[in-house]
Scaffold this active site. Structure first.
Site, PDB file in Angstrom:
ATOM      1  N   GLY A   1      -5.038 -10.449 -12.290  1.00 56.50           N
ATOM      2  CA  GLY A   1      -5.492  -9.096 -11.967  1.00 56.50           C
ATOM      3  C   GLY A   1      -6.720  -8.600 -12.720  1.00 56.50           C
ATOM      4  O   GLY A   1      -6.960  -7.393 -12.780  1.00 56.50           O
TER       5      GLY A   1
ATOM      6  N   ASN B   1      -9.810  -8.818 -11.788  1.00 58.24           N
ATOM      7  CA  ASN B   1     -10.682  -8.128 -10.825  1.00 58.24           C
ATOM      8  C   ASN B   1     -10.104  -6.769 -10.436  1.00 58.24           C
ATOM      9  O   ASN B   1     -10.854  -5.810 -10.241  1.00 58.24           O
ATOM     10  CB  ASN B   1     -10.916  -9.000  -9.587  1.00 58.24           C
ATOM     11  CG  ASN B   1     -12.028 -10.007  -9.816  1.00 58.24           C
ATOM     12  OD1 ASN B   1     -13.195  -9.629  -9.906  1.00 58.24           O
ATOM     13  ND2 ASN B   1     -11.663 -11.275  -9.962  1.00 58.24           N
TER      14      ASN B   1
ATOM     15  N   ARG C   1       4.219 -15.822   8.862  1.00 61.72           N
ATOM     16  CA  ARG C   1       3.032 -15.115   8.377  1.00 61.72           C
ATOM     17  C   ARG C   1       2.864 -13.748   9.043  1.00 61.72           C
ATOM     18  O   ARG C   1       2.501 -12.756   8.403  1.00 61.72           O
ATOM     19  CB  ARG C   1       1.786 -15.973   8.631  1.00 61.72           C
ATOM     20  CG  ARG C   1       0.539 -15.421   7.961  1.00 61.72           C
ATOM     21  CD  ARG C   1      -0.718 -16.158   8.392  1.00 61.72           C
ATOM     22  NE  ARG C   1      -0.687 -17.595   8.207  1.00 61.72           N
ATOM     23  CZ  ARG C   1      -0.799 -18.213   7.028  1.00 61.72           C
ATOM     24  NH1 ARG C   1      -0.943 -17.509   5.936  1.00 61.72           N
ATOM     25  NH2 ARG C   1      -0.762 -19.518   6.949  1.00 61.72           N
TER      26      ARG C   1
ATOM     27  N   MET D   1      -3.602 -14.834  -3.143  1.00 59.14           N
ATOM     28  CA  MET D   1      -3.634 -16.245  -2.777  1.00 59.14           C
ATOM     29  C   MET D   1      -2.800 -16.566  -1.535  1.00 59.14           C
ATOM     30  O   MET D   1      -2.210 -17.644  -1.440  1.00 59.14           O
ATOM     31  CB  MET D   1      -3.191 -17.094  -3.973  1.00 59.14           C
ATOM     32  CG  MET D   1      -4.156 -16.989  -5.142  1.00 59.14           C
ATOM     33  SD  MET D   1      -5.884 -17.223  -4.628  1.00 59.14           S
ATOM     34  CE  MET D   1      -6.656 -17.647  -6.173  1.00 59.14           C
ATOM     35  N   ARG D   2      -2.770 -15.639  -0.577  1.00 63.23           N
ATOM     36  CA  ARG D   2      -2.139 -15.907   0.716  1.00 63.23           C
ATOM     37  C   ARG D   2      -3.169 -15.695   1.807  1.00 63.23           C
ATOM     38  O   ARG D   2      -3.988 -14.766   1.705  1.00 63.23           O
ATOM     39  CB  ARG D   2      -0.965 -14.938   0.991  1.00 63.23           C
ATOM     40  CG  ARG D   2       0.115 -14.896  -0.068  1.00 63.23           C
ATOM     41  CD  ARG D   2       0.854 -16.179  -0.253  1.00 63.23           C
ATOM     42  NE  ARG D   2       1.443 -16.722   0.940  1.00 63.23           N
ATOM     43  CZ  ARG D   2       2.016 -17.926   1.007  1.00 63.23           C
ATOM     44  NH1 ARG D   2       2.058 -18.702  -0.072  1.00 63.23           N
ATOM     45  NH2 ARG D   2       2.544 -18.357   2.127  1.00 63.23           N
TER      46      ARG D   2
ATOM     47  N   ASN E   1     -12.968  -9.755   0.227  1.00 68.32           N
ATOM     48  CA  ASN E   1     -12.379 -10.797  -0.620  1.00 68.32           C
ATOM     49  C   ASN E   1     -13.407 -11.241  -1.650  1.00 68.32           C
ATOM     50  O   ASN E   1     -14.595 -11.299  -1.357  1.00 68.32           O
ATOM     51  CB  ASN E   1     -11.977 -12.006   0.233  1.00 68.32           C
ATOM     52  CG  ASN E   1     -11.375 -13.135  -0.597  1.00 68.32           C
ATOM     53  OD1 ASN E   1     -10.491 -12.902  -1.435  1.00 68.32           O
ATOM     54  ND2 ASN E   1     -11.844 -14.362  -0.393  1.00 68.32           N
TER      55      ASN E   1
ATOM     56  N   HIS F   1     -14.452 -14.470  -4.137  1.00 65.03           N
ATOM     57  CA  HIS F   1     -14.204 -15.897  -4.348  1.00 65.03           C
ATOM     58  C   HIS F   1     -15.192 -16.406  -5.402  1.00 65.03           C
ATOM     59  O   HIS F   1     -16.369 -16.048  -5.369  1.00 65.03           O
ATOM     60  CB  HIS F   1     -14.369 -16.675  -3.035  1.00 65.03           C
ATOM     61  CG  HIS F   1     -14.076 -18.129  -3.197  1.00 65.03           C
ATOM     62  ND1 HIS F   1     -12.787 -18.607  -3.360  1.00 65.03           N
ATOM     63  CD2 HIS F   1     -14.894 -19.202  -3.284  1.00 65.03           C
ATOM     64  CE1 HIS F   1     -12.834 -19.919  -3.515  1.00 65.03           C
ATOM     65  NE2 HIS F   1     -14.103 -20.310  -3.479  1.00 65.03           N
TER      66      HIS F   1
ATOM     67  N   GLU G   1     -18.009 -11.713 -11.516  1.00 62.57           N
ATOM     68  CA  GLU G   1     -17.125 -11.191 -10.459  1.00 62.57           C
ATOM     69  C   GLU G   1     -16.811  -9.723 -10.727  1.00 62.57           C
ATOM     70  O   GLU G   1     -16.785  -8.896  -9.813  1.00 62.57           O
ATOM     71  CB  GLU G   1     -15.801 -11.975 -10.412  1.00 62.57           C
ATOM     72  CG  GLU G   1     -15.921 -13.414  -9.959  1.00 62.57           C
ATOM     73  CD  GLU G   1     -14.560 -14.086  -9.858  1.00 62.57           C
ATOM     74  OE1 GLU G   1     -13.621 -13.509  -9.293  1.00 62.57           O
ATOM     75  OE2 GLU G   1     -14.423 -15.224 -10.375  1.00 62.57           O
TER      76      GLU G   1
HETATM   77  C1  GAR Z   1     -10.736 -14.848  -9.284  1.00 61.37           C
HETATM   78  O1  GAR Z   1     -11.587 -15.787  -9.902  1.00 61.37           O
HETATM   79  C2  GAR Z   1     -11.007 -14.794  -7.786  1.00 61.37           C
HETATM   80  O2  GAR Z   1     -12.365 -14.957  -7.480  1.00 61.37           O
HETATM   81  C3  GAR Z   1     -10.194 -15.956  -7.281  1.00 61.37           C
HETATM   82  O3  GAR Z   1      -9.010 -15.878  -8.025  1.00 61.37           O
HETATM   83  C4  GAR Z   1      -9.286 -15.332  -9.306  1.00 61.37           C
HETATM   84  C5  GAR Z   1      -8.339 -14.182  -9.559  1.00 61.37           C
HETATM   85  O4  GAR Z   1      -8.495 -13.717 -10.879  1.00 61.37           O
HETATM   86  N1  GAR Z   1      -9.983 -15.882  -5.876  1.00 61.37           N
HETATM   87  C6  GAR Z   1      -9.965 -16.944  -5.082  1.00 61.37           C
HETATM   88  O5  GAR Z   1     -10.076 -18.090  -5.494  1.00 61.37           O
HETATM   89  C7  GAR Z   1      -9.803 -16.647  -3.592  1.00 61.37           C
HETATM   90  N2  GAR Z   1      -9.991 -17.818  -2.833  1.00 61.37           N
HETATM   91  P1  GAR Z   1      -7.945 -12.284 -11.287  1.00 61.37           P
HETATM   92  O6  GAR Z   1      -6.477 -12.260 -10.839  1.00 61.37           O
HETATM   93  O7  GAR Z   1      -8.081 -12.232 -12.768  1.00 61.37           O
HETATM   94  O8  GAR Z   1      -8.770 -11.258 -10.565  1.00 61.37           O
END
Ligand code: GAR
Length: 216
Positions: free
Chosen positions: A14, A16, A67, A92-93, A109, A111, A176
């Protein structure tokens, strides 16, 4: 001015989400977080919602037959919270085509790569294995395929010769945390228009947020 309500979906740490919470706390920011939703009860990120007094809910995908049923439950929670935008912050779904069509151009989203390169999991390991000189991160509108959809903002991060997965991930993550609030702010203030694969920010194809960030 009324702020646009956003729901933030998480699965884990979490960080982000925390960046979005902090951005929303700034005076004049055009969005507020109406709901944090996790598919995992043990997601550490839920603590950020608790600490900030933000409504939060767990919807465990394993409780649903398919889903579509899971997506429908998410949609119901998000709508009940009055959210107009959805931010996937380490969620992650995969969301199915019915849901992504219903929320077309309203789901963002993040990434940790320069999409469309390195979609999916283990991004930083694959970046290092490929020997690319630059990586980065992307915020995009969501389409049904994984990490796919029109790009709102990207930031480039140089790969250093002595990088390992963890060091690189950390540097990308700190960027990010800058671009996700930027993209949410643009979306919430109605500055974004989608034309095919292109996101136009205030009618300009080169917004100020598209930057190379060698110091990061
Ligand atoms: C982040 O690096 C995000 O970009 C990635 O998961 C991490 C979550 O970190 N997302 C993906 O890979 C989506 N395909 P966080 O829970 O600390 O925000």
């Amino acid at each position: 001015m009324a702020r646009v309500k956003a729901a933030v979906l998480i699965s884990g740490r979490g960080s982000n989400l925390k960046a979005l919470i902090d951005a929303c706390a700034a005076p004049g920011f055009p969005a507020e977080i109406a709901l944090v939703l996790s598919n995992r009860a043990e997601a550490a990120g839920l603590d950020y919602a608790r600490a900030a007094g933000i409504a939060h809910v767990v919807i465990d995908h394993r409780q649903f037959p398919d889903r579509e049923a899971f997506d429908a439950a998410i949609g119901a929670a998000v709508e009940a919270a009055g959210a107009q935008l959805i931010c996937l912050a380490g969620f992650m779904r995969l969301l199915g085509p019915v849901f992504t069509e219903q929320w077309r151009d309203r789901i963002l989203n993040i990434h940790p790569s320069l999409l469309p390169a390195f979609r999916g999991l283990d991004t930083h390991a694959r970046v290092l294995a490929a020997g690319v000189r630059f990586t980065g991160c992307t915020v995009h509108f969501v389409r049904p395929a994984m990490d796919d959809g029109p790009i709102i903002v990207q930031a480039a991060v140089p790969v250093q010769p002595d990088d390992d997965e963890q060091r690189l991930a950390q540097r990308v993550l700190s960027v990010e945390h800058r671009i996700f609030p930027l993209a949410l702010g643009w979306a919430a203030s109605g500055r974004l228009r989608v034309d095919g694969n292109h996101v136009i920010v205030d009618g300009c194809q080169e917004p100020e947020g598209v930057f190379i960030n060698p110091a990061a």
